[in-house]
Design a protein around this motif. Sequence first.
Motif, PDB file in Angstrom:
ATOM      1  N   THR A   1       0.849  -1.192   0.000  1.00  9.88           N
ATOM      2  CA  THR A   1       0.000   0.000   0.000  1.00  9.88           C
ATOM      3  C   THR A   1       0.880   1.235   0.000  1.00  9.88           C
ATOM      4  O   THR A   1       1.995   1.232   0.522  1.00  9.88           O
ATOM      5  N   ILE A   2       0.359   2.299  -0.614  1.00  8.05           N
ATOM      6  CA  ILE A   2       1.091   3.560  -0.647  1.00  8.05           C
ATOM      7  C   ILE A   2       1.274   4.093   0.775  1.00  8.05           C
ATOM      8  O   ILE A   2       2.316   4.668   1.102  1.00  8.05           O
TER       9      ILE A   2
ATOM     10  N   LEU B   1       4.301   2.510   2.367  1.00  6.74           N
ATOM     11  CA  LEU B   1       5.540   3.036   1.791  1.00  6.74           C
ATOM     12  C   LEU B   1       5.804   4.464   2.258  1.00  6.74           C
ATOM     13  O   LEU B   1       6.943   4.835   2.534  1.00  6.74           O
ATOM     14  N   MET B   2       4.778   5.280   2.332  1.00  7.34           N
ATOM     15  CA  MET B   2       4.938   6.660   2.787  1.00  7.34           C
ATOM     16  C   MET B   2       5.441   6.701   4.225  1.00  7.34           C
ATOM     17  O   MET B   2       6.196   7.581   4.614  1.00  7.34           O
TER      18      MET B   2
ATOM     19  N   PRO C   1       9.309   6.628   1.809  1.00  5.88           N
ATOM     20  CA  PRO C   1       8.566   7.514   0.897  1.00  5.88           C
ATOM     21  C   PRO C   1       9.110   7.540  -0.525  1.00  5.88           C
ATOM     22  O   PRO C   1       8.335   7.631  -1.479  1.00  5.88           O
TER      23      PRO C   1
ATOM     24  N   VAL D   1       7.702   5.266  -3.318  1.00  6.18           N
ATOM     25  CA  VAL D   1       6.387   5.520  -3.910  1.00  6.18           C
ATOM     26  C   VAL D   1       6.514   5.884  -5.386  1.00  6.18           C
ATOM     27  O   VAL D   1       5.643   5.568  -6.197  1.00  6.18           O
TER      28      VAL D   1
ATOM     29  N   HIS E   1       6.817   2.777  -7.415  1.00  3.73           N
ATOM     30  CA  HIS E   1       5.653   1.939  -7.095  1.00  3.73           C
ATOM     31  C   HIS E   1       4.426   2.420  -7.867  1.00  3.73           C
ATOM     32  O   HIS E   1       3.649   1.622  -8.382  1.00  3.73           O
ATOM     33  N   VAL E   2       4.269   3.736  -7.958  1.00  7.49           N
ATOM     34  CA  VAL E   2       3.105   4.315  -8.618  1.00  7.49           C
ATOM     35  C   VAL E   2       3.285   4.415 -10.131  1.00  7.49           C
ATOM     36  O   VAL E   2       2.389   4.066 -10.908  1.00  7.49           O
TER      37      VAL E   2
ATOM     38  N   SER F   1      14.755   4.919  -5.537  1.00  5.31           N
ATOM     39  CA  SER F   1      13.366   4.517  -5.361  1.00  5.31           C
ATOM     40  C   SER F   1      13.176   3.042  -5.702  1.00  5.31           C
ATOM     41  O   SER F   1      12.485   2.311  -4.994  1.00  5.31           O
TER      42      SER F   1
ATOM     43  N   LEU G   1      12.045   0.197  -3.079  1.00  4.67           N
ATOM     44  CA  LEU G   1      10.837  -0.579  -3.342  1.00  4.67           C
ATOM     45  C   LEU G   1      11.128  -2.070  -3.323  1.00  4.67           C
ATOM     46  O   LEU G   1      10.377  -2.863  -2.749  1.00  4.67           O
TER      47      LEU G   1
ATOM     48  N   GLU H   1      11.674  -3.161   0.268  1.00 13.23           N
ATOM     49  CA  GLU H   1      10.428  -3.190   1.036  1.00 13.23           C
ATOM     50  C   GLU H   1       9.553  -4.372   0.615  1.00 13.23           C
ATOM     51  O   GLU H   1       8.877  -4.990   1.434  1.00 13.23           O
TER      52      GLU H   1
END
Length: 384
Positions: A69-70, A73-74, A78, A81, A84-85, A364, A368, A371
């Motif tokens: 979920t965002i 991650l936030m 952060p 994201v 991820h997005v 990033s 990601l 995580e």
Amino acid sequence: MAVPRRVDARGFARTRVTATAPTDTPSTAFLGSSKFASMTTRLVHGQNPVIGELAAASKTTADDAPKLTIARLMERRPIAVVTHVMGTGLALFLAGGTAGALAKTCTAPLDRLKIIMQISGANQQSAAAQAAAKGGLIPAFVAIGKSEGIKGYWKGNVPQVIRILPYSTAMLNSYEFYKQQMTNKETGKLSVPGRLASGAAAACTATLVTYPLDIIRLRLSIDPNMKTMTQVVKAIIKDEGPKAFFKGLPATCLSISPYSALNFCAFDLFKKVVPEGAQGIAYASFGATLLASGTCYPLDTIRRQMQLKSSNYTGVIDAGVSILARDGVGGLFKGFLPNIVKNAPNKSIQLTMFDLFKRKIAESEAALAEEKSIWAKEGAKKKK
């Protein structure tokens, strides 16, 4: 699949790429479309001759990786994201567009001065154009500030910035497409004529997609009565009709095609003899730009004058002959000095900012991936 060989001190990855780019990499598919997966993967993994040396090789995460979920991650990472997005491909495209927009904005005064110098022989609506016709470069630059204030140096920059991202996207994707079509299917090699043709065709494709914005930018730059893009659009539709948004398109394609073709090929040759890394890329890029600009600049002057509302030239040859008759050979090279002076900082700013964004995108990706690994282990423990 691209395999990183090494990363130099500046963070640029040198990659080894097989003849066939992978097509099953969803994170590098442009805008999530598998249709562009192969082309975008080539851009990201270093097969494009212009930005290939800049784009870091990236490892795509698997389709079956646990979904995050965002919000998580936030809270924890952060920076993760971003990829991820958007995914790596879209993130790099946006990074390139943003870097280009920043570079254009920083050098906008020189760009506007170049345009005013180019059209001063045919159009003297503004005080700057009148000064350019009478006194040349310096008087024109001073006249902009006196008649329009500091903001005048950036007049017309908004449509230019808006144009950067779609233009770059269309250019890079179409260039990869044309290269694929012209590559020898038996040997997997692309000849120099094929590379030249690919660069020229890509330039025409990108120009066609964004041409109305170029017209709007020109009119804003030279007409003192026009303050906003909306004003320009309404005036063009009212006085000239929708076709005016494509006025001078043949001349533009004729000028940009050889420029793009020479720029791509010259960059390829120059980068083989310059030092590796950001500095070498800047040298190669500026050298290629200087060669292409010097060779094709008269065509750029012709197309600018053909874009004017007052233009009544019947074609490229008629415009060229008229400019020569009115202003001499020098008339075809008006604005060449600010154009060349503009290119040096423009390329440096663009490359520096893109490198910064590229490193953040790499961070990033790493965050990601890490995580997702943690998330997977947590999920495995819960199942037990």
